[in-house]
Design a protein around this motif. Structure first.
Motif, short mmCIF file in Angstrom:
data_model
loop_
_atom_site.label_atom_id
_atom_site.label_comp_id
_atom_site.label_asym_id
_atom_site.label_seq_id
_atom_site.Cartn_x
_atom_site.Cartn_y
_atom_site.Cartn_z
N GLN A 79 0.82 -1.10 7.06
CA GLN A 79 0.87 -2.54 6.83
C GLN A 79 2.27 -3.11 7.01
O GLN A 79 2.45 -4.17 7.58
N ILE A 80 3.26 -2.38 6.51
CA ILE A 80 4.65 -2.84 6.63
C ILE A 80 5.06 -2.94 8.10
O ILE A 80 5.75 -3.87 8.50
N ALA A 81 4.60 -1.98 8.90
CA ALA A 81 5.00 -1.93 10.30
C ALA A 81 4.18 -2.87 11.19
O ALA A 81 4.50 -3.04 12.36
N SER A 82 3.14 -3.49 10.64
CA SER A 82 2.23 -4.32 11.45
C SER A 82 2.69 -5.77 11.50
O SER A 82 3.32 -6.27 10.57
N PRO A 83 2.34 -6.45 12.59
CA PRO A 83 2.60 -7.89 12.65
C PRO A 83 1.70 -8.61 11.63
O PRO A 83 0.69 -8.05 11.19
N PRO A 84 2.03 -9.85 11.26
CA PRO A 84 1.31 -10.55 10.19
C PRO A 84 -0.21 -10.63 10.35
O PRO A 84 -0.94 -10.44 9.39
N LYS A 85 -0.71 -10.89 11.56
CA LYS A 85 -2.16 -11.01 11.74
C LYS A 85 -2.86 -9.66 11.49
O LYS A 85 -3.90 -9.61 10.83
N LEU A 90 -5.72 -5.67 7.91
CA LEU A 90 -5.65 -4.40 7.17
C LEU A 90 -5.79 -4.63 5.66
O LEU A 90 -6.49 -3.87 4.97
N GLN A 91 -5.14 -5.68 5.15
CA GLN A 91 -5.23 -5.95 3.72
C GLN A 91 -6.63 -6.42 3.32
O GLN A 91 -7.13 -6.05 2.26
N VAL A 92 -7.28 -7.20 4.16
CA VAL A 92 -8.65 -7.63 3.86
C VAL A 92 -9.59 -6.43 3.90
O VAL A 92 -10.44 -6.27 3.01
#
Length: 186
Positions: A79-85, A90-92
Motif C-alpha cells: 500500500q505504501i508503495a502504491s499510487p493513491p488510486k 487495496l484498502q477497500v
C-alpha cells in the motif's frame, strides 16, 4: 453517511473505554486474589474466572476501538508503495475481506450466545456463571467490529485512501537536517 461514521466511531470509543475499565478491574481482581490467598490464607472462588472473562470481554469489546485508531496488525508495504488510486483499491479490498471475516464471527458468536441463553448453560465452576454473560461481549464486539469496518470503508470512499507514514520518514528528515548543518559549518 458522515453521521453513521460519527456514531459508529463514538460507540467504538465508548467500547474502548469499557475495555480499559474491564482490564483495570481484572488487575484489581488478581490483586484481591493474591491478598486473600497469601495474606489471609483463604481460598478464592470467583477471582480467577472473573479475571479470565474480563480480559476476554475487554479484548472483544476493544476490537472496534483498535480498528478506529489503526491498531490492528496491517501489512502495508504494498500500500505504501502504491499510487493513491491503487492504494484506495487495496484498502477497500482489505476492509471488505476483514468485514467478511468479522461478519462471519459475529454470526457465529451470536448463534452461540442464543444457545447459551436458550439452554441456560453455566460454567462448570463453583461460581457457575451463566455463560450468556461472557458470551454477550464476544457477539457485541464482533457486531460492532463489523459496523466499524463498514464505517471505515465508507470513510475511504469519502476521504480517500489512508496515507501510511513511512517508518523511515523521521530518519530521512533527521539525516537531511544533519547534512544541512554539516554543510553550513564548512
Amino acid at each position: 453517511m458522515r453521521g453513521f461514521i460519527a456514531v459508529s466511531s463514538a460507540i467504538s470509543k465508548a467500547l474502548g473505554f469499557v475495555s480499559a475499565l474491564l482490564l483495570a478491574s481484572a488487575v484489581l481482581s488478581v490483586a484481591h486474589m493474591v491478598f486473600v490467598r497469601y495474606f489471609l490464607g483463604q481460598s478464592t472462588v470467583w477471582q480467577t474466572e472473573y479475571t479470565i472473562y474480563a480480559i476476554v470481554c475487554a479484548t472483544f469489546l476493544g476490537a472496534p476501538w483498535t480498528l478506529l485508531v489503526r491498531g490492528h496488525v496491517n501489512v502495508d508495504l504494498l500500500q505504501i508503495a502504491s499510487p493513491p488510486k491503487l492504494r484506495l483499491v487495496l484498502q477497500v479490498l482489505s476492509g471488505l475481506a476483514s468485514l467478511l471475516f468479522a461478519g462471519l464471527l459475529a454470526y457465529a458468536t451470536s448463534f452461540y450466545l442464543m444457545e447459551t441463553w436458550e439452554y441456560g448453560w453455566r460454567s462448570e465452576t463453583v461460581w457457575a456463571v451463566p455463560l450468556w454473560i461472557p458470551t454477550l461481549p464476544m457477539a457485541a464486539g464482533f457486531i460492532m467490529l463489523s459496523v466499524q469496518y463498514v464505517a471505515e470503508i465508507l470513510r475511504l470512499f469519502l476521504d480517500g485512501p489512508d496515507v501510511p507514514e513511512s517508518p523511515l520518514a523521521d530518519q530521512t528528515e533527521l539525516f537531511s537536517e544533519t547534512t544541512k548543518t554539516a554543510e553550513a559549518s564548512r
